[in-house]
Enzyme design. Structure first.
Site: not given
Length: 382
Positions: A71-72, A152, A180, A201-202, A238, A331
């Site tokens: 996201g960042t 968040n 979120q 994803a996390h 990549t 964060c």
């Protein structure tokens, strides 16, 4: 010692099926997706399949999904490229956004002379839509509005459809940090035609280090990272193949099981709120986090009736009990600064008390919540 993980807004446990999918990718799909031989083509095909899958669930076009490290990066990429490529001169945001947005906007003001305006907030942390309209009317400069769908720290939800419609009525671009909420709420980018969205994803039981940006087709944005033709020329480097297929698997499972899992986690949150009210009646819920309708079903933020000196030991006490939670966003961990979100909405007296975020997932149980509430009560009363 009992272990209770209630910091799911920071990151979530990876689903077993996602781990299996990623292990297979690492073992059997090791070709470079940019290579033209069969090993590379197999990996490239799987990446494009993942892109199409995500786009289908969001009612988007595959070309509108750009894989990022999370996201960042996605927030940074969108904001910086919008200023560079789309002649954005004014960014309208709020002071309770994630730092991925706030710090980027501050940098753009310093580096590029972008004008930054902050929409007023009410006592609960909701943006004042009337003030947003005033800011949109102020001058003829090209504007971009960046407001997160789900906060968040306090879990407040904005009326993203109304905000999107208002922005477009003034020919302003609309970006929303949806880290979120993607994976927890249905998304249809035709029904809510935001220009830019971000995901990680996390946050929905996938791997760390992978996410995506939704960038509306023909937006005019150009690459921020150069050096190759990956991601349809938009992001060189990549591809992290195993992470991309892990993201896809987590995304599909999240949406295929969304209704049942939303119900389960919502019941946990409601149970936790009721338990806190019963066992620690002097506690307060920050923002709208104690309101099941006005906040996300995944978290609460609780202000506890503890004096400042005693409060210094609260997280240590919980950690010793095996309970993982958060004083602020992950964060900010290691920072001596308090929560910038709570600073905007709490009174001076409440800011002196400890506020703790508890966030829930499908892997939590009511028994774990009982244990947590009793640990809190024990600390408050001793």
């Amino acid at each position: 010692m009992k272990k209770v993980y209630l910091d799911n807004a920071a990151t979530t446990q990876v689903r077993e099926n996602v781990i299996v999918k990623m292990q297979d990718a690492l073992a059997n799909f090791y070709g470079n997706p940019s290579s033209t031989h069969s090993f590379g083509r197999s990996a490239k095909t799987a990446i494009e399949s993942a892109r199409k899958t995500i786009a289908k669930y969001m009612n988007a076009h595959p070309a509108e999904i750009i894989f990022t490290s999370g996201g960042t990066e996605a927030d940074n990429m969108i904001l910086r490229c919008a200023v560079r490529d789309l002649n954005v001169k004014t960014i309208i945001t709020s002071k309770i956004e994630h730092h991925a947005v706030l710090h980027t906007v501050e940098d753009l003001a310093n580096e590029k002379g972008v004008k930054v305006a902050y929409v007023d907030l009410d006592e609960f942390g909701n943006p004042d839509i009337a003030h947003l309209k005033t800011l949109l009317q102020q001058d003829d400069s090209k504007k971009l509005v960046s407001l997160m769908h789900v906060n968040n720290e306090i879990g407040n939800k904005i009326d993203i459809s109304a905000v999107c419609e208002l922005c477009h009525s003034y020919d302003a671009l609309f970006h929303s940090d949806t880290v979120q909420s993607i994976g927890h709420y249905h998304w249809d980018v035709k029904a809510v035609p935001a220009d830019f969205l971000t995901a990680a994803a996390h946050k929905f039981h996938g791997p760390k280090g992978i996410g995506f940006a939704y960038i509306k087709r023909n937006s005019g944005l150009k690459p921020m990272i150069s050096g190759g033709s990956q991601e349809r020329g938009f992001r060189a480097g990549t591809e992290s193949f195993h992470n991309i297929v892990g993201l896809e698997k987590a995304f599909v499972e999240a949406y295929d099981k969304l209704e049942a899992e939303t119900t389960y986690v919502s019941e946990l949150k409601s149970y936790f709120i009721d338990s806190i009210k019963k066992e620690i009646p002097a506690a307060k819920f920050n923002g709208h986090s104690g309101d099941m309708e006005k906040s996300t079903f995944t978290l609460v933020n609780v202000c506890l009736p503890i004096d400042p000196q005693k409060a210094l030991m609260l997280l240590f006490h919980l950690d010793m009990k095996g309970i993982a939670c958060s004083k602020g966003s992950a964060c900010q961990s290691g920072s001596d600064l308090g929560s910038h979100v709570l600073t905007e909405i709490l009174s001076d007296d409440d800011l002196k008390k400890p506020s703790v975020r508890f966030s829930f997932s499908i892997y939590n149980t009511k028994e774990e919540l009982d244990y947590t509430v009793q640990a809190l009560k024990e600390f408050v009363e001793k």
